[in-house]
Design an enzyme around this catalytic site. Sequence first.
Site, PDB file in Angstrom:
ATOM      1  N   ASN A  63       0.912  -1.271   0.031  1.00  0.00           N
ATOM      2  CA  ASN A  63      -0.108  -0.049  -0.052  1.00  0.00           C
ATOM      3  C   ASN A  63       0.795   1.259   0.130  1.00  0.00           C
ATOM      4  O   ASN A  63       1.783   1.094   0.563  1.00  0.00           O
ATOM      5  CB  ASN A  63      -0.972  -0.044   1.107  1.00  0.00           C
ATOM      6  N   CYS A  74      -4.229   0.715  -2.114  1.00  0.00           N
ATOM      7  CA  CYS A  74      -4.046  -0.420  -1.357  1.00  0.00           C
ATOM      8  C   CYS A  74      -3.284  -1.236  -2.223  1.00  0.00           C
ATOM      9  O   CYS A  74      -2.921  -1.219  -3.448  1.00  0.00           O
ATOM     10  CB  CYS A  74      -5.494  -1.152  -1.280  1.00  0.00           C
ATOM     11  N   GLU A  76      -3.291  -4.450  -2.778  1.00  0.00           N
ATOM     12  CA  GLU A  76      -4.076  -5.486  -3.728  1.00  0.00           C
ATOM     13  C   GLU A  76      -4.025  -4.786  -4.994  1.00  0.00           C
ATOM     14  O   GLU A  76      -3.867  -5.368  -6.229  1.00  0.00           O
ATOM     15  CB  GLU A  76      -5.221  -6.054  -3.323  1.00  0.00           C
TER      16      GLU A  76
END
Length: 161
Positions: A63, A74, A76
């Site tokens: 992140n 983030c 991901e």
Amino acid sequence: MNKKITITTQFSVFENFEYLPMDIQNLMEQAIAVRKNAYAPYSKFKVGAALFLDNGKIVLGSNQENAAYPSGLCAERVAVFQAGAVYPDVKILKMAITAASETNKTVAPIPPCGACRQAIAEYEIKQETPIEIYFMGETGSIYKSDSLRNLLPFMFDKNFL
Ligand code: THU
């Protein structure tokens, strides 16, 4: 007459790191390593994500925060956008996620946020192959989902457009 519908989703639980398959231990270790690169001076909450692609490559993300808070991203999404940018035609097969806070130890599995689920969904739909998702805190058990779909019932996707 009104009726109710029930949606069930399913996860596998691994009691701890040692129970993970070896390839996932390796992927999770890379997520743990890249988590340390997170730029999280505001939340002190560091997240790492590692993707295993169909061409054998591993793509990483952590992140990245910003003084203008919503401008951060983030782990991901850093990872899946990186995969989309560098390997646009290669499937994402597996994803390992780990999160650790500097202020309180995360011992439960930390799932991806709603916005990340939507972003991961886009790639899963595009590639027409499910993504295995493993997520954990800093220690403790690991949850596995066989597909992003378990994390996002009533997914909104291109088929509605
Ligand atoms: N964060 C992630 O990286 N992934 C998630 O799924 C949840 C939250 C980050 C965003 C922010 O930098 C910090 O964790 C606290 O929300």
